[in-house]
Structures are given as structure tokens and as C-alpha cells.
Design an enzyme around this catalytic site. Structure first.
Site, PDB file in Angstrom:
ATOM      1  N   ASN A  10       0.881  -1.167   0.000  1.00 60.15           N
ATOM      2  CA  ASN A  10       0.000   0.000   0.000  1.00 60.15           C
ATOM      3  C   ASN A  10       0.917   1.215   0.000  1.00 60.15           C
ATOM      4  O   ASN A  10       1.488   1.562   1.016  1.00 60.15           O
ATOM      5  CB  ASN A  10      -0.900  -0.023   1.242  1.00 60.15           C
ATOM      6  CG  ASN A  10      -1.733   1.243   1.368  1.00 60.15           C
ATOM      7  OD1 ASN A  10      -1.756   2.084   0.462  1.00 60.15           O
ATOM      8  ND2 ASN A  10      -2.427   1.388   2.489  1.00 60.15           N
ATOM      9  N   LYS A  12       0.230   4.231  -0.276  1.00 56.70           N
ATOM     10  CA  LYS A  12      -0.374   5.425   0.341  1.00 56.70           C
ATOM     11  C   LYS A  12      -0.114   6.649  -0.553  1.00 56.70           C
ATOM     12  O   LYS A  12      -0.066   6.504  -1.769  1.00 56.70           O
ATOM     13  CB  LYS A  12       0.130   5.588   1.780  1.00 56.70           C
ATOM     14  CG  LYS A  12      -0.076   4.288   2.590  1.00 56.70           C
ATOM     15  CD  LYS A  12       0.094   4.442   4.056  1.00 56.70           C
ATOM     16  CE  LYS A  12      -0.171   3.112   4.754  1.00 56.70           C
ATOM     17  NZ  LYS A  12      -0.068   3.198   6.209  1.00 56.70           N
ATOM     18  N   HIS A  95      -9.578   1.099   5.050  1.00 57.34           N
ATOM     19  CA  HIS A  95      -8.307   1.399   5.726  1.00 57.34           C
ATOM     20  C   HIS A  95      -8.546   2.411   6.844  1.00 57.34           C
ATOM     21  O   HIS A  95      -9.351   3.338   6.695  1.00 57.34           O
ATOM     22  CB  HIS A  95      -7.293   1.938   4.715  1.00 57.34           C
ATOM     23  CG  HIS A  95      -5.895   1.908   5.261  1.00 57.34           C
ATOM     24  ND1 HIS A  95      -5.452   2.820   6.175  1.00 57.34           N
ATOM     25  CD2 HIS A  95      -4.856   1.044   5.049  1.00 57.34           C
ATOM     26  CE1 HIS A  95      -4.193   2.523   6.506  1.00 57.34           C
ATOM     27  NE2 HIS A  95      -3.806   1.456   5.830  1.00 57.34           N
ATOM     28  N   GLU A  97      -6.867   4.827   7.765  1.00 58.17           N
ATOM     29  CA  GLU A  97      -6.610   6.226   7.382  1.00 58.17           C
ATOM     30  C   GLU A  97      -7.830   6.825   6.673  1.00 58.17           C
ATOM     31  O   GLU A  97      -8.151   8.003   6.853  1.00 58.17           O
ATOM     32  CB  GLU A  97      -5.346   6.291   6.512  1.00 58.17           C
ATOM     33  CG  GLU A  97      -4.093   6.064   7.359  1.00 58.17           C
ATOM     34  CD  GLU A  97      -2.927   5.434   6.636  1.00 58.17           C
ATOM     35  OE1 GLU A  97      -2.878   5.453   5.399  1.00 58.17           O
ATOM     36  OE2 GLU A  97      -2.039   4.898   7.334  1.00 58.17           O
ATOM     37  N   GLU A 167      -5.287  -4.843  10.430  1.00 56.52           N
ATOM     38  CA  GLU A 167      -4.269  -3.818  10.644  1.00 56.52           C
ATOM     39  C   GLU A 167      -4.538  -3.076  11.950  1.00 56.52           C
ATOM     40  O   GLU A 167      -5.320  -2.106  11.970  1.00 56.52           O
ATOM     41  CB  GLU A 167      -4.279  -2.804   9.489  1.00 56.52           C
ATOM     42  CG  GLU A 167      -3.984  -3.410   8.140  1.00 56.52           C
ATOM     43  CD  GLU A 167      -3.393  -2.384   7.180  1.00 56.52           C
ATOM     44  OE1 GLU A 167      -2.375  -2.697   6.566  1.00 56.52           O
ATOM     45  OE2 GLU A 167      -3.924  -1.263   7.084  1.00 56.52           O
ATOM     46  N   GLY A 173       2.679   2.279  10.767  1.00 55.78           N
ATOM     47  CA  GLY A 173       3.635   3.373  10.618  1.00 55.78           C
ATOM     48  C   GLY A 173       4.356   3.740  11.905  1.00 55.78           C
ATOM     49  O   GLY A 173       5.011   4.776  11.986  1.00 55.78           O
ATOM     50  N   SER A 213       3.582  -2.147  10.183  1.00 51.49           N
ATOM     51  CA  SER A 213       5.032  -2.238  10.398  1.00 51.49           C
ATOM     52  C   SER A 213       5.600  -3.611  10.045  1.00 51.49           C
ATOM     53  O   SER A 213       6.559  -4.075  10.662  1.00 51.49           O
ATOM     54  CB  SER A 213       5.397  -1.848  11.835  1.00 51.49           C
ATOM     55  OG  SER A 213       5.013  -0.502  12.087  1.00 51.49           O
TER      56      SER A 213
END
Ligand code: 13P
Length: 248
Positions: A10, A12, A95, A97, A167, A173, A213
Site C-alpha cells: 500500500n 499510500k 483502511h 486512514e 491492521e 507506521g 510495520s
């Protein structure tokens, strides 16, 4: 039943089209593996470049987002038919985000899952809990609620083609990976949930990824777990390390 491993990057909001082309060239030989599905989920503006760059290789292209209507007055959005026409095979939805920064809720995500299947795209459906829910110990209830909503009205045959990415938000991250046992606990729980919502055959077919991660150093241990069928990789998908994860 053996499930085929799926390692997806991904990207991003990273890589301009020219940078994307260079990254595809850099990774080309490193990501070769006929036993693994390898997917680059890339920014919309990079899709055409990346589809061309990976033509004839084992890499498939995914999108990071789309909107549920086919066309019309939806300024700034791209549709599933546009993605299909451009050569996209997978698309990420749910996701954290997009949920947290762009306010997407499970009603929209559910519509995206159904629309993606109807259009011929394979969804990579993300779920995962915050650090607060992890600490409170209620993370499984949270994930059960997310998945139950997101799959409302989705058929067993569709779920067999689905990819679910677990996730944990606290691991995205941050450099803090869930331990392999923590990841397995939730991925196993998700598979049991699919068995409860559908049936055993569907649960055995659905592919479940871990994301957060994941890197060249921890991928092999995570991927050795029985219910972890792959990874959804952010930061490390932008580096040669991604090849090590594909071949972990
Ligand atoms: P990182 O691998 O950078 O933690 O990101 C994970 C992720 O959000 C993939 O969708």
C-alpha cells in the site's frame, strides 16, 4: 486447503508517476515468485504508469480507493469501471486512514465491498482496532462489528474471493509490530467469525493478511502463522525490502 499467499504494497500518498516507474524497475527482479500473489496498490495518478511498468511480470495492480457510483457529478472521485478499464485488479477499502482522516463509515465501506465485486475488482477489506481498544481488551468485539457491517449482504462465493487485512492502528507506521502471536490471535478470530457468518468452506477460502510495520525482519515469523495468509505493507513496500517480504 492451501490458500495462496498474497503480499500487497500500500504505497499510500507516496511516489509521483516518474518515481513510481523507477520503483517498479527497482523491484522487478526482487519480487519474482510464482507461488505468491504480488500486488502494488498505488495512488490513482500512478495507476497507468504502474500497469505499463509491470506488464508481463507477476505483479498485479491495485487501487487505494474508489467511489461507489459508476460515473457522474462526484468531483475528485474515480469509479470502479475506470479502475477496471485501467487494468486494476484489487482495491483497498476500510483502511483506518480513510476511516479516521476522511470519515468513511461501515455503511459506505459495505457499499464499496459490494460495488467492487459487482465491477470485477477484488476487495482488500481492512479492519483493526485503536490502541485504546487494544488496552481495554475489547478489540475482538470491535473487529467483529466492523466485519459484520462491512460484509452485510455479501455472498459466500464473494467472500471466498475476498482479502481481509487485519491492521491494528497502533502498529501502522509506528515501527511497533503486533507480535506474531497477537496477529495470529486476531486473524484466527476473523476466520472463526467468517465461519460463523457463512460456513467452514468460506472461512477456509478467505485470505487474511496482517498489516502494520511488517518488514523484511519480521515477515517470515508473521507469515508462518496458520491464519496469516499474507501482508499489507506500507513503508516497506517502497523499498527493496518488499522483495524480501514477498520471498519470506
Ligand atoms: P506500515 O507498513 O507503514 O506500518 O503501514 C501499514 C498499512 O497501513 C498498510 O495498509
Amino acid at each position: 486447503m492451501a490458500r495462496r499467499r498474497i503480499i500487497a504494497g500500500n504505497w499510500k500518498m507516496n511516489k509521483t508517476p516518474s518515481e513510481a516507474k523507477a520503483l517498479c524497475a527497482e523491484l522487478k527482479d526482487l519480487v519474482k515468485n510464482d507461488d505468491v500473489d504480488v500486488v502494488y496498490c498505488v495512488p490513482a495518478i500512478d495507476i497507468t504508469t504502474v500497469v505499463e511498468a509491470v506488464a508481463g511480470t507477476n505483479v498485479q495492480v491495485g487501487a487505494e480507493n474508489f467511489y461507489i457510483e459508476d460515473s457522474g457529478a462526484f468531483t475528485g472521485e474515480i469509479s470502479a469501471p475506470m479502475l477496471v478499464d485501467a487494468g486494476v485488479k484489487y482495491v483497498i477499502m476500510g483502511h483506518s486512514e480513510r476511516r479516521d482522516i476522511f470519515g468513511e463509515n461501515d455503511i459506505l465501506i459495505n457499499a464499496k465491498v459490494k460495488k467492487a465485486f459487482a465491477a470485477g475488482l477484488k476487495p482488500i477489506l481492512c479492519c483493526g482496532e485503536s490502541l485504546a481498544l487494544r488496552k481495554a481488551g475489547t478489540y475482538k468485539e470491535w473487529i467483529e462489528r466492523q466485519i459484520t457491517w462491512d460484509l452485510d449482504g455479501v455472498t459466500a462465493d464473494q467472500v471466498k474471493e475476498l482479502v481481509i487485512a487485519y491492521e491494528p492502528i497502533w502498529a501502522i507506521g509506528t515501527g511497533e509490530t503486533a507480535t506474531a502471536d497477537q496477529a495470529q490471535e486476531v486473524c484466527g478470530f476473523i476466520r472463526e467469525l467468517i465461519a460463523k457468518l457463512y460456513d467452514q468452506a468460506t472461512a477456509e477460502a478467505v485470505r487474511i493478511q496482517y498489516g502494520g510495520s511488517m518488514n523484511a525482519g519480521n515477515a517470515a515469523e508473521l507469515l508462518s502463522k496458520p491464519d496469516i495468509d499474507g501482508g499489507l505493507i506500507g513503508g516497506a513496500s517502497l523499498k527493496p525490502d518488499f522483495g524480501k517480504i514477498v520471498n519470506a
